[in-house]
Design an enzyme around this catalytic site. Structure first.
Site, PDB file in Angstrom:
ATOM      1  N   SER A  53     -11.444  -6.609   7.155  1.00  0.00           N
ATOM      2  CA  SER A  53     -12.617  -6.121   6.460  1.00  0.00           C
ATOM      3  C   SER A  53     -12.993  -7.156   5.420  1.00  0.00           C
ATOM      4  O   SER A  53     -12.135  -7.819   4.837  1.00  0.00           O
ATOM      5  CB  SER A  53     -12.386  -4.712   5.936  1.00  0.00           C
ATOM      6  OG  SER A  53     -11.981  -4.740   4.628  1.00  0.00           O
TER       7      SER A  53
ATOM      8  N   ARG B 258      -1.500  -6.521  12.534  1.00  0.00           N
ATOM      9  CA  ARG B 258      -2.496  -5.905  13.419  1.00  0.00           C
ATOM     10  C   ARG B 258      -3.068  -6.913  14.413  1.00  0.00           C
ATOM     11  O   ARG B 258      -3.300  -6.577  15.568  1.00  0.00           O
ATOM     12  CB  ARG B 258      -3.640  -5.311  12.595  1.00  0.00           C
ATOM     13  CG  ARG B 258      -3.246  -3.994  12.003  1.00  0.00           C
ATOM     14  CD  ARG B 258      -4.465  -3.163  11.719  1.00  0.00           C
ATOM     15  NE  ARG B 258      -4.077  -2.084  10.805  1.00  0.00           N
ATOM     16  CZ  ARG B 258      -4.937  -1.331  10.152  1.00  0.00           C
ATOM     17  NH1 ARG B 258      -6.231  -1.532  10.304  1.00  0.00           N
ATOM     18  NH2 ARG B 258      -4.512  -0.378   9.369  1.00  0.00           N
TER      19      ARG B 258
ATOM     20  N   ARG C   5       0.852  -1.192   0.000  1.00  0.00           N
ATOM     21  CA  ARG C   5       0.000   0.000   0.000  1.00  0.00           C
ATOM     22  C   ARG C   5       0.887   1.241   0.000  1.00  0.00           C
ATOM     23  O   ARG C   5       1.630   1.471   0.964  1.00  0.00           O
ATOM     24  CB  ARG C   5      -0.888   0.038   1.252  1.00  0.00           C
ATOM     25  CG  ARG C   5      -1.768  -1.191   1.444  1.00  0.00           C
ATOM     26  CD  ARG C   5      -3.066  -1.075   0.670  1.00  0.00           C
ATOM     27  NE  ARG C   5      -3.776  -2.335   0.631  1.00  0.00           N
ATOM     28  CZ  ARG C   5      -4.834  -2.636   1.397  1.00  0.00           C
ATOM     29  NH1 ARG C   5      -5.286  -1.751   2.260  1.00  0.00           N
ATOM     30  NH2 ARG C   5      -5.427  -3.805   1.271  1.00  0.00           N
TER      31      ARG C   5
ATOM     32  N   ARG D 234      -0.622   2.261  13.026  1.00  0.00           N
ATOM     33  CA  ARG D 234      -1.225   1.006  12.556  1.00  0.00           C
ATOM     34  C   ARG D 234      -1.165   0.805  11.048  1.00  0.00           C
ATOM     35  O   ARG D 234      -1.772  -0.124  10.522  1.00  0.00           O
ATOM     36  CB  ARG D 234      -2.666   0.905  13.045  1.00  0.00           C
ATOM     37  CG  ARG D 234      -3.487   2.060  12.587  1.00  0.00           C
ATOM     38  CD  ARG D 234      -4.867   2.111  13.200  1.00  0.00           C
ATOM     39  NE  ARG D 234      -5.724   2.798  12.245  1.00  0.00           N
ATOM     40  CZ  ARG D 234      -6.785   2.274  11.680  1.00  0.00           C
ATOM     41  NH1 ARG D 234      -7.173   1.067  11.993  1.00  0.00           N
ATOM     42  NH2 ARG D 234      -7.480   2.951  10.811  1.00  0.00           N
ATOM     43  N   HIS D 235      -0.431   1.673  10.320  1.00  0.00           N
ATOM     44  CA  HIS D 235      -0.307   1.509   8.872  1.00  0.00           C
ATOM     45  C   HIS D 235       1.125   1.204   8.460  1.00  0.00           C
ATOM     46  O   HIS D 235       2.065   1.843   8.930  1.00  0.00           O
ATOM     47  CB  HIS D 235      -0.751   2.784   8.150  1.00  0.00           C
ATOM     48  CG  HIS D 235      -2.227   2.967   8.138  1.00  0.00           C
ATOM     49  ND1 HIS D 235      -2.869   3.740   9.068  1.00  0.00           N
ATOM     50  CD2 HIS D 235      -3.182   2.462   7.329  1.00  0.00           C
ATOM     51  CE1 HIS D 235      -4.179   3.703   8.818  1.00  0.00           C
ATOM     52  NE2 HIS D 235      -4.395   2.927   7.771  1.00  0.00           N
TER      53      HIS D 235
ATOM     54  N   GLU E 180       0.365   4.184   0.730  1.00  0.00           N
ATOM     55  CA  GLU E 180      -0.312   5.260   1.450  1.00  0.00           C
ATOM     56  C   GLU E 180       0.721   6.026   2.259  1.00  0.00           C
ATOM     57  O   GLU E 180       1.544   5.425   2.917  1.00  0.00           O
ATOM     58  CB  GLU E 180      -1.330   4.697   2.453  1.00  0.00           C
ATOM     59  CG  GLU E 180      -2.448   3.903   1.846  1.00  0.00           C
ATOM     60  CD  GLU E 180      -3.187   3.114   2.920  1.00  0.00           C
ATOM     61  OE1 GLU E 180      -3.754   3.744   3.832  1.00  0.00           O
ATOM     62  OE2 GLU E 180      -3.179   1.876   2.839  1.00  0.00           O
TER      63      GLU E 180
ATOM     64  N   GLU F  43      -9.676  -1.906  13.878  1.00  0.00           N
ATOM     65  CA  GLU F  43     -10.002  -2.827  12.786  1.00  0.00           C
ATOM     66  C   GLU F  43      -8.863  -3.798  12.508  1.00  0.00           C
ATOM     67  O   GLU F  43      -7.719  -3.398  12.361  1.00  0.00           O
ATOM     68  CB  GLU F  43     -10.292  -1.993  11.522  1.00  0.00           C
ATOM     69  CG  GLU F  43     -10.597  -2.834  10.309  1.00  0.00           C
ATOM     70  CD  GLU F  43     -10.335  -2.081   9.001  1.00  0.00           C
ATOM     71  OE1 GLU F  43     -10.658  -0.883   8.921  1.00  0.00           O
ATOM     72  OE2 GLU F  43      -9.799  -2.719   8.082  1.00  0.00           O
TER      73      GLU F  43
HETATM   74  O1  4AD Z   1      -9.440  -3.168   4.716  1.00  0.00           O
HETATM   75  P1  4AD Z   1      -8.516  -3.707   3.663  1.00  0.00           P
HETATM   76  O2  4AD Z   1      -7.888  -2.701   2.765  1.00  0.00           O
HETATM   77  O3  4AD Z   1      -9.364  -4.744   2.825  1.00  0.00           O
HETATM   78  C1  4AD Z   1      -8.915  -5.464   1.741  1.00  0.00           C
HETATM   79  O4  4AD Z   1      -7.772  -5.515   1.358  1.00  0.00           O
HETATM   80  C2  4AD Z   1      -9.984  -6.285   1.126  1.00  0.00           C
HETATM   81  N1  4AD Z   1      -9.500  -6.886  -0.135  1.00  0.00           N
HETATM   82  C3  4AD Z   1     -10.383  -7.357   2.085  1.00  0.00           C
HETATM   83  C4  4AD Z   1     -11.496  -8.179   1.602  1.00  0.00           C
HETATM   84  O5  4AD Z   1     -11.350  -9.389   1.492  1.00  0.00           O
HETATM   85  N2  4AD Z   1     -12.609  -7.574   1.343  1.00  0.00           N
HETATM   86  O6  4AD Z   1      -7.383  -4.574   4.326  1.00  0.00           O
HETATM   87  C5  4AD Z   1      -7.707  -5.712   5.112  1.00  0.00           C
HETATM   88  C6  4AD Z   1      -6.972  -5.671   6.441  1.00  0.00           C
HETATM   89  C7  4AD Z   1      -7.383  -4.525   7.340  1.00  0.00           C
HETATM   90  O7  4AD Z   1      -8.503  -4.872   8.125  1.00  0.00           O
HETATM   91  C8  4AD Z   1      -6.159  -4.367   8.210  1.00  0.00           C
HETATM   92  O8  4AD Z   1      -6.130  -5.323   9.250  1.00  0.00           O
HETATM   93  C9  4AD Z   1      -5.049  -4.670   7.250  1.00  0.00           C
HETATM   94  O9  4AD Z   1      -5.598  -5.460   6.225  1.00  0.00           O
HETATM   95  N3  4AD Z   1      -4.484  -3.448   6.699  1.00  0.00           N
HETATM   96  C10 4AD Z   1      -3.275  -2.937   7.022  1.00  0.00           C
HETATM   97  N4  4AD Z   1      -2.334  -3.362   7.884  1.00  0.00           N
HETATM   98  C11 4AD Z   1      -1.196  -2.641   7.973  1.00  0.00           C
HETATM   99  N5  4AD Z   1      -0.953  -1.530   7.250  1.00  0.00           N
HETATM  100  C12 4AD Z   1      -1.849  -1.069   6.359  1.00  0.00           C
HETATM  101  N6  4AD Z   1      -1.574   0.007   5.615  1.00  0.00           N
HETATM  102  C13 4AD Z   1      -3.087  -1.781   6.221  1.00  0.00           C
HETATM  103  N7  4AD Z   1      -4.173  -1.624   5.456  1.00  0.00           N
HETATM  104  C14 4AD Z   1      -5.008  -2.628   5.749  1.00  0.00           C
END
Ligand code: 4AD
Length: 467
Positions: free
Chosen positions: A393, A441, A239, A247-248, A241, A390
């Site tokens: 998701s 997480r 990502r 937490r990211h 971002e 979270e």
């Molecule tokens: O919420 P996210 O972005 O969802 C998906 O990737 C979907 N494809 C999931 C699905 O099957 N619908 O990411 C899922 C999880 C988040 O709940 C969080 O625990 C973790 O990935 N996550 C991160 N962990 C660390 N750093 C980040 N930048 C994260 N972004 C998401």
């Protein structure tokens, strides 16, 4: 061959027996005709004692031992003795001692004063610094991460990565028990998998621009279209971002699953319920010692969870927040702070740190999310929280290719980059759903740690790409 003993396994039952141990010099001090080495091996330490007796231990030997820098790797042969003063065993320090017979240096470390920090300093609980007059050296996060190899030697960190490994193992075991298939999807892909701008771009040979996968989302769904029924993957997620938060990360480990569903997306929640309850039980059973070790540096309240897990709808969550005087948009998303407040309210009312929030508004979800059949403002989706944060998701997915293309366009996705994904639903598509879990997480929140960098061995964030 010679029999090696693990420091963790040393105990009074071995009294008078000879043992052979490889460890590191955690600390060494000399006093006249004697010397004491604190020998460390992973999360456990034991004291090695030398007295000049001219049989096994000479004056020269004591002198040489005292010259060994901290962190040096040594092999020690000696006899197990119970100490005279009733030393109490702590979670990490053994209550027996080794009376030295023989010692060999396997690999000498740099001089102690050249170490970036002492493991002893890096292992102290935060409470050690609360007193303003505290003399201790506090080792900051960046210093730790710049010297991660040394930092990993602290008992708490060593234990954290054992527990983190357990999260992945227990996830895999729970899904294999249900006959899911483990898959490996490409990380080099043509377009964004989650939409949005947060992708790492690169050049893919002569085919031009490509990116690093933001999730296995599209490919795990395609595996279901290939009739794999239930699939999961444990792999890296990228990502781009620019989020500098606790937490990211820019790269994390995703625990993803996807499954066909017969009637309702509750079927996914049922699987996750069993999966996480068995994961928490498994962590508590298999890693009881490691959990205790983490607690010596980062004291925490054990996770409270109930069976079956609590499920609330988004609307119910909104109501709880509004009743508590918190302003929320019932058709928007809820932010991190509001999620935390809701987590506290849920804990007060239901006594659990782990719960599921379902039926999110459509504006808060990615393009592939199935709208709720009874109200297009909502979706068949969910987030799952630990301690109000979270970790998961997920949702039922759209399996009608026309609707999917419409939603992708509406969300600003360039259709050609995901054409083969959309096409995969044209040949008869099974209803399905799944979720993505962030491994770091889960480990962070299970242990109630305050930063995701503590559960990522070599974290990648906007400011760090080395080591
Ligand atoms: O919420 P996210 O972005 O969802 C998906 O990737 C979907 N494809 C999931 C699905 O099957 N619908 O990411 C899922 C999880 C988040 O709940 C969080 O625990 C973790 O990935 N996550 C991160 N962990 C660390 N750093 C980040 N930048 C994260 N972004 C998401």
């Amino acid at each position: 061959g010679r029999r090696w003993t693990r420091v963790e396994d040393l105990s009074g039952t071995l009294a008078d027996e000879e043992v052979l141990v490889r460890g590191r010099v955690h600390n060494v001090r000399g006093k006249g005709k004697s010397a004491f080495i604190v020998l460390r091996q992973q999360t456990a330490t034991v004291q090695v004692v030398l007295f000049v007796d001219d049989v096994h231990v000479s004056k020269g030997m004591v002198k040489w031992v005292c010259s060994l820098p901290r962190e040096t790797v040594v092999d020690v042969r000696g006899v197990i003795v119970r100490p005279e003063s009733g030393e109490v065993e702590s979670c990490t320090q053994k209550d027996v001692e080794i009376s030295l017979r023989e010692i060999h240096c396997i690999s000498r470390s740099v001089p102690t004063e050249d170490l970036p920090f002492l493991i002893e300093d890096a292992s102290r609980p935060e409470t050690a610094f609360e007193n303003e007059k505290a003399q201790y050296v506090r080792v900051g996060q960046d210093t730790r991460l710049d010297n991660r190899v040394l930092d990993l030697r602290t008992p708490a960190n060593n234990a954290i990565f054992k527990i983190q490994s357990g999260v992945g193992t227990l996830f895999r075991e729970a899904l294999l028990r249900r006959n899911f298939t483990e898959i490996h999807t490409p990380k080099l892909i043509a377009g964004a998998s989650e939409g949005g701008a947060a992708v790492f771009r690169l050049d893919y040979m002569k085919l031009g621009p490509a990116c690093l996968a933001q999730s296995p989302q599209l490919y795990k769904q395609m595996a279901i279209m290939g009739d794999l029924e239930g699939v999961f993957e444990i792999g890296p997620v990228f990502r781009a971002e620019d989020s500098n938060t606790h937490r990211h990360l820019c790269e994390f480990t995703g625990l993803d699953m996807e499954m066909s569903i017969k009637e309702h997306y509750d079927e996914v929640l049922d699987v996750l319920d069993e999966l996480f309850v068995s994961m928490f039980d498994g962590l508590n059973e298999r890693f009881a010692r490691e959990i205790g070790v983490v607690g010596t540096q980062y004291p925490f309240e054990p996770l409270q969870y109930c069976r079956p897990s609590l499920r609330l709808t988004f609307a119910e969550g909104v109501k709880m927040l509004q009743d508590a005087g918190v302003e929320v948009d019932p058709l928007g998303d809820i932010g991190t702070e509001t999620e935390r407040i809701l987590g506290k309210l849920v804990k007060e009312k239901y006594g659990t740190d782990f719960y599921m929030l379902t039926r999110y508004p459509i504006n808060a979800r990615p393009f592939y999310t199935m709208p709720a059949p009874d109200d297009p403002n909502y979706t068949n989706s969910f987030d799952i929280f630990i301690r109000g944060q979270e970790i998961i998701s997920g949702a039922q997915r759209i399996h009608d290719p026309k609707l999917l293309a419409e939603r992708a366009l509406a969300c600003g996705i360039e259709l050609p980059t995901i054409q083969s994904y959309i096409d995969s639903f044209k040949y008869g598509a099974t209803p399905h759903g799944g979720c993505g879990v962030g491994l770091e997480r889960v480990a962070m929140l299970f242990l109630d740690l305050n930063n995701i960098r503590k559960t990522s061995m070599f974290p990648r964030d906007p400011k760090r790409i080395a080591p």
